[in-house]
Design an enzyme around this catalytic site. Structure first.
Site, PDB file in Angstrom:
ATOM      1  N   ASP A 107      -0.302  -8.856  14.364  1.00 53.40           N
ATOM      2  CA  ASP A 107       0.797  -7.954  14.034  1.00 53.40           C
ATOM      3  C   ASP A 107       0.462  -6.483  14.285  1.00 53.40           C
ATOM      4  O   ASP A 107      -0.703  -6.105  14.347  1.00 53.40           O
ATOM      5  CB  ASP A 107       1.142  -8.083  12.543  1.00 53.40           C
ATOM      6  CG  ASP A 107       1.895  -9.359  12.235  1.00 53.40           C
ATOM      7  OD1 ASP A 107       1.882 -10.268  13.076  1.00 53.40           O
ATOM      8  OD2 ASP A 107       2.479  -9.441  11.137  1.00 53.40           O
ATOM      9  N   ASP A 108       1.511  -5.691  14.359  1.00 54.10           N
ATOM     10  CA  ASP A 108       1.463  -4.210  14.313  1.00 54.10           C
ATOM     11  C   ASP A 108       1.010  -3.534  15.601  1.00 54.10           C
ATOM     12  O   ASP A 108       0.871  -2.323  15.643  1.00 54.10           O
ATOM     13  CB  ASP A 108       0.582  -3.684  13.157  1.00 54.10           C
ATOM     14  CG  ASP A 108       1.107  -4.091  11.798  1.00 54.10           C
ATOM     15  OD1 ASP A 108       2.182  -4.715  11.735  1.00 54.10           O
ATOM     16  OD2 ASP A 108       0.432  -3.787  10.801  1.00 54.10           O
TER      17      ASP A 108
ATOM     18  N   HIS B 180       8.549  -7.378  15.445  1.00 54.15           N
ATOM     19  CA  HIS B 180       8.030  -7.011  14.118  1.00 54.15           C
ATOM     20  C   HIS B 180       8.664  -5.696  13.644  1.00 54.15           C
ATOM     21  O   HIS B 180       8.046  -4.938  12.910  1.00 54.15           O
ATOM     22  CB  HIS B 180       6.504  -6.884  14.199  1.00 54.15           C
ATOM     23  CG  HIS B 180       5.810  -6.784  12.866  1.00 54.15           C
ATOM     24  ND1 HIS B 180       6.150  -7.559  11.774  1.00 54.15           N
ATOM     25  CD2 HIS B 180       4.780  -6.000  12.437  1.00 54.15           C
ATOM     26  CE1 HIS B 180       5.358  -7.248  10.754  1.00 54.15           C
ATOM     27  NE2 HIS B 180       4.537  -6.302  11.122  1.00 54.15           N
TER      28      HIS B 180
ATOM     29  N   HIS C 248       8.111  -0.397  11.458  1.00 55.35           N
ATOM     30  CA  HIS C 248       7.402  -0.937  10.287  1.00 55.35           C
ATOM     31  C   HIS C 248       7.893  -0.460   8.930  1.00 55.35           C
ATOM     32  O   HIS C 248       7.111  -0.317   7.977  1.00 55.35           O
ATOM     33  CB  HIS C 248       5.891  -0.682  10.416  1.00 55.35           C
ATOM     34  CG  HIS C 248       5.067  -1.814   9.869  1.00 55.35           C
ATOM     35  ND1 HIS C 248       4.607  -1.827   8.571  1.00 55.35           N
ATOM     36  CD2 HIS C 248       4.642  -2.961  10.424  1.00 55.35           C
ATOM     37  CE1 HIS C 248       3.915  -2.949   8.371  1.00 55.35           C
ATOM     38  NE2 HIS C 248       3.926  -3.652   9.489  1.00 55.35           N
TER      39      HIS C 248
ATOM     40  N   HIS D 240      -4.341  -8.688  12.604  1.00 63.35           N
ATOM     41  CA  HIS D 240      -3.778  -7.443  13.133  1.00 63.35           C
ATOM     42  C   HIS D 240      -4.641  -6.945  14.287  1.00 63.35           C
ATOM     43  O   HIS D 240      -5.830  -6.700  14.086  1.00 63.35           O
ATOM     44  CB  HIS D 240      -3.711  -6.386  12.030  1.00 63.35           C
ATOM     45  CG  HIS D 240      -2.797  -6.745  10.905  1.00 63.35           C
ATOM     46  ND1 HIS D 240      -3.203  -7.544   9.849  1.00 63.35           N
ATOM     47  CD2 HIS D 240      -1.498  -6.455  10.684  1.00 63.35           C
ATOM     48  CE1 HIS D 240      -2.169  -7.707   9.025  1.00 63.35           C
ATOM     49  NE2 HIS D 240      -1.128  -7.055   9.501  1.00 63.35           N
TER      50      HIS D 240
END
Ligand code: NI
Length: 495
Positions: A309-310, A359, A363, A449
């Site tokens: 993620d991210d 995603h 954020h 991540h």
């Protein structure tokens, strides 16, 4: 009025609110923020991979929706003086976050702290780099959005302050005067169209009351014009944050500045720097998706999905090398804003057969934003990914996994959770991470991540361990090959 005064009022009112909610459960406090400072930049600049001229360093403190957390990105370029400046800028937000965490200790808080910082590249040519940051800071149910520009003169290796764009101090003042009248028109327009006012008389009263705020907020100063920027089409904009030129309820104002106005005041030297050709990060659409359906049948053999993620981030290229070497396919839940900066690496993720999931754009906690913003977060990211890879992402994962029932209903595709969380933002220890990721249940989904160096370093051993245990490491497409997935439903494993 100065922004700081407004922040004080904002926090004071939060304090009052929190006292009224004394019986609400306290959010757990962060105990170990010390390990999460930004590493030194020598380490960052020693990275060999340069798929994109501008890469992203993302730092994270906390990843639990109901505890204090921060996700902050800044650009890493081939210019050390730029990197140092942007790292320091980011460190300030981290320090602000840590102070706030400390200040709230022992108090009942109505909601967890949520600090986000992400950026867009506004201009990138041989002479000039301009980044527009958006800091979304929340200590309650709403975000305070701050816009800040970082501009650099690459030729003279200097940061460009707002005042530096202008021919003279007087030109800056005259410019600010013109902006004030443009801003006033925008405010009038907004009030005119706002149906929540009872009548025109009330509208006039509101308009009369903003005079002083508008004057102070638009005076020629570096602070007031910290979000003044040109873009690659030769347009100029200034963003006035919430409270800066009008009441908070009116939100922020983005003012497009006509060329005939701006060009009178900007120095010839700066205009020349801007005339240089844009450096485009080549983004060719991936036509050859070359996805051969996997021969692995996850309804019969133990499978596990690695998800990251991210990103994309500065560490993503190294991770892709590892996955290629081990012949492993994974799934990347990317942020739209980061994908638009590291386009080449996103293209590489797609070309090498990994899955790409959405995603969100930058954020934010979906429980704290309006439905229209939530939709924008998703559709903007879809568009960016589709433009680069040719495909709209099939899966969505909420930032922090945090969502309401309403959020879930509007996503329009399956929502992916996870079954293994190694807390890789916290444990920057390779052995610890290897252990935490090497024992999933069959058909599990591992949350990692690709913004942390140690996570990427742990992956080779994780892959070895999983393979040794008989696991097939697969994409989400493969994990769910035999399952009919439904839109708006949560999945945390492939069982
Ligand atoms: Ni995330």
């Amino acid at each position: 009025m100065k922004k700081t005064i407004f922040y004080s009022i904002f926090y004071a009112s939060l304090l009052l609110l929190s006292q009224c909610n004394g019986n609400k459960t306290n959010t757990q406090k962060l105990s170990d923020t010390e390990e999460t400072d930004i590493p030194n930049l020598e380490e960052i600049s020693s990275l060999e991979h340069k798929d994109d001229d501008i890469q992203i360093y993302t730092t994270k403190i906390g990843n639990d929706a109901d505890k204090d957390h921060l996700t902050a990105s800044f650009p890493v370029t081939s210019y050390d003086f730029v990197n140092t400046s942007e790292k320091e800028f980011t460190q300030k937000l981290i320090n602000e976050f840590k102070t706030e965490v400390k200040n709230r200790k022992g108090e009942n808080s109505i909601s967890a702290l949520d600090f986000n910082q992400h950026f867009e590249v506004k201009i990138h040519n041989k002479n000039i780099l301009v980044f527009l940051y958006n800091q979304n800071v929340s200590s309650g149910n709403n975000y305070d959005d701050r816009h800040i520009v970082s501009a650099f003169d690459l030729k003279n290796k200097k940061k460009i302050r707002p005042q530096d764009w202008f021919k003279s101090a007087q030109d800056f003042k005259d410019f600010a005067n013109e902006i004030k009248s443009l801003a006033k028109q925008e405010i009038q327009e907004k009030i005119k169209n706002d149906k929540s006012y009872a009548n025109d008389e009330e509208r006039q009263q509101v308009l009369n009351s903003i005079g002083e705020t508008l004057t102070e907020g638009s005076l020629a100063s570096d602070e007031n014009y910290d979000a003044l920027f040109p873009d690659e089409q030769g347009n100029w904009f200034v963003i006035f944050d919430k409270y800066q030129i009008a009441s908070g309820a009116m939100g922020s104002f983005t003012i497009k500045i006509p060329k005939e106005i701006i060009n009178q005041y900007i120095s010839e030297e700066k205009l020349n720097l801007l005339r240089e050709k844009t450096i485009e990060s080549e983004a060719v659409i991936v036509n050859d998706t070359s996805k051969t359906p996997s021969k692995i049948d996850c309804s019969k053999v133990p499978c596990v999905a690695l998800t990251f993620d991210d990103g994309p981030s500065i560490y993503t290229p190294e991770l892709l090398d590892i996955l290629k070497k081990e012949d492993v396919k994974a799934t990347f839940f990317v942020l739209g804003k980061s994908a638009s900066v590291q386009k080449n690496i996103l293209k590489r993720i797609a070309t090498e057969g990994h899955n790409i999931g959405n995603h969100s754009y930058d954020h934010k906690d979906f429980r704290k934003i309006s439905e229209s913003e939530a939709r924008k977060q998703i559709s903007l990211t879809d568009e960016i990914i589709k433009e680069i890879t040719g495909e709209k992402p099939k899966y969505f994962r909420f930032p922090y996994g945090a969502h309401t029932k309403e959020n879930l209903a509007m996503v329009g595709r399956p929502v992916m959770m996870w079954s293994v969380d190694p807390l890789d933002w916290k444990h920057k220890d390779i052995n610890h991470l290897v252990k935490a990721m090497s024992n999933p249940d069959p058909q599990g989904i591992i949350l990692a991540h690709d913004i942390h160096k140690t996570t990427v370093q742990a992956i080779p051993q994780v892959i070895k361990n999983l393979k040794a245990k008989g696991f097939h490491i697969v994409t989400l497409d493969d994990l769910f090959q035999h399952k009919k997935l439904e839109a708006g439903k949560n999945y945390s494993n492939g069982k």
